[in-house]
Design an enzyme around this catalytic site. Structure first.
Site, PDB file in Angstrom:
ATOM      1  N   MET A  11     -24.582  11.233  57.575  1.00 29.31           N
ATOM      2  CA  MET A  11     -24.976  10.246  56.789  1.00 29.31           C
ATOM      3  C   MET A  11     -26.266   9.497  57.558  1.00 29.31           C
ATOM      4  O   MET A  11     -26.359   9.635  58.661  1.00 29.31           O
ATOM      5  CB  MET A  11     -23.830   8.856  56.737  1.00 29.31           C
ATOM      6  CG  MET A  11     -22.640   9.247  56.150  1.00 29.31           C
ATOM      7  SD  MET A  11     -22.659   9.738  54.383  1.00 29.31           S
ATOM      8  CE  MET A  11     -22.821   7.928  53.785  1.00 29.31           C
ATOM      9  N   GLU A  88     -27.897  14.352  46.956  1.00 30.86           N
ATOM     10  CA  GLU A  88     -26.472  14.459  46.928  1.00 30.86           C
ATOM     11  C   GLU A  88     -25.992  15.854  46.470  1.00 30.86           C
ATOM     12  O   GLU A  88     -25.103  16.135  45.663  1.00 30.86           O
ATOM     13  CB  GLU A  88     -26.086  13.291  45.746  1.00 30.86           C
ATOM     14  CG  GLU A  88     -26.452  12.054  46.131  1.00 30.86           C
ATOM     15  CD  GLU A  88     -25.820  11.080  47.205  1.00 30.86           C
ATOM     16  OE1 GLU A  88     -25.007  11.869  47.975  1.00 30.86           O
ATOM     17  OE2 GLU A  88     -26.006  10.194  47.465  1.00 30.86           O
TER      18      GLU A  88
END
Ligand SMILES: [Zn+2]
Length: 193
Positions: A11, A88
């Site tokens: 992340m 994503e």
């Protein structure tokens, strides 16, 4: 020769920023990028890619059953596309990664996918698994743990900041947070549970 690229990281390594920079570079040269993101990600509203440093762009979306080859080839026939940028991309299915290889091989359009490699349990996402297997180029975007080592794991934290070791791979609308840590600190956090 068009190629399939997978830019992967934990992340907060700047994946969306890198994607948006790439879109800007294509447009600056008078070329047409096509931005695609998962409909599942409603952090910034459906159909947008937003980065933490404030850049954003409109995007087309894919859902679990979308045929991304159909979607891309329809737009490509109306307006020649010079590259496909997928944010994503960990949420792509095996079938959709295969469809993107057809975009590269049949339409001759390069596809750049950006996504997480593993979930908070240390398991590969489906999209990441097949991108790692089938992409022509693998590029790691690095971020660091609080200790300074490379962060290659993602910890899910509850609202009190405690690590969570189970649950659904994707939690939408929860208060959970994710932080990137090195493997050593990932293990030591989970061992406290
Ligand atoms: Zn660490």
């Amino acid at each position: 020769m068009a190629q399939l690229y997978f830019y992967y990281s934990a992340m907060n390594a700047g994946k969306s920023t890198t994607l948006l920079q790439s879109a800007f570079n294509y447009r600056e040269r008078g070329m047409t990028p096509f931005i695609l993101t998962a409909a599942i990600d409603n952090r910034s509203g459906v159909g947008k890619v937003a980065s933490r440093i404030g850049l954003e762009a409109d995007a087309h979306t894919f859902e679990p059953k979308s045929d991304v080859f159909e979607l891309v080839s329809k737009h490509h026939s109306e307006q020649k596309l010079d590259c496909i940028l997928v944010d994503e991309s960990q949420f792509l299915s095996k079938e959709q990664v295969s469809q993107l290889t057809d975009v590269v091989d049949s339409l001759g359009v390069p596809v750049l996918c950006y996504g997480l490699r593993t979930d908070f349990m240390g398991e590969l996402f489906e999209g990441a698994q097949y991108l790692l297997a089938w992409a022509d180029k693998l590029i790691e975007l690095k971020t660091v743990c609080h200790c300074g080592r490379k962060a290659n794991h993602v910890l899910r934290l509850d609202e009190h900041g405690n690590a969570i070791s189970g649950g659904n791979q994707v939690e939408i609308g929860g208060n959970d947070k994710y932080v990137s840590v090195c493997r050593k600190h990932y293990k030591s956090e989970l061992n406290k549970l």
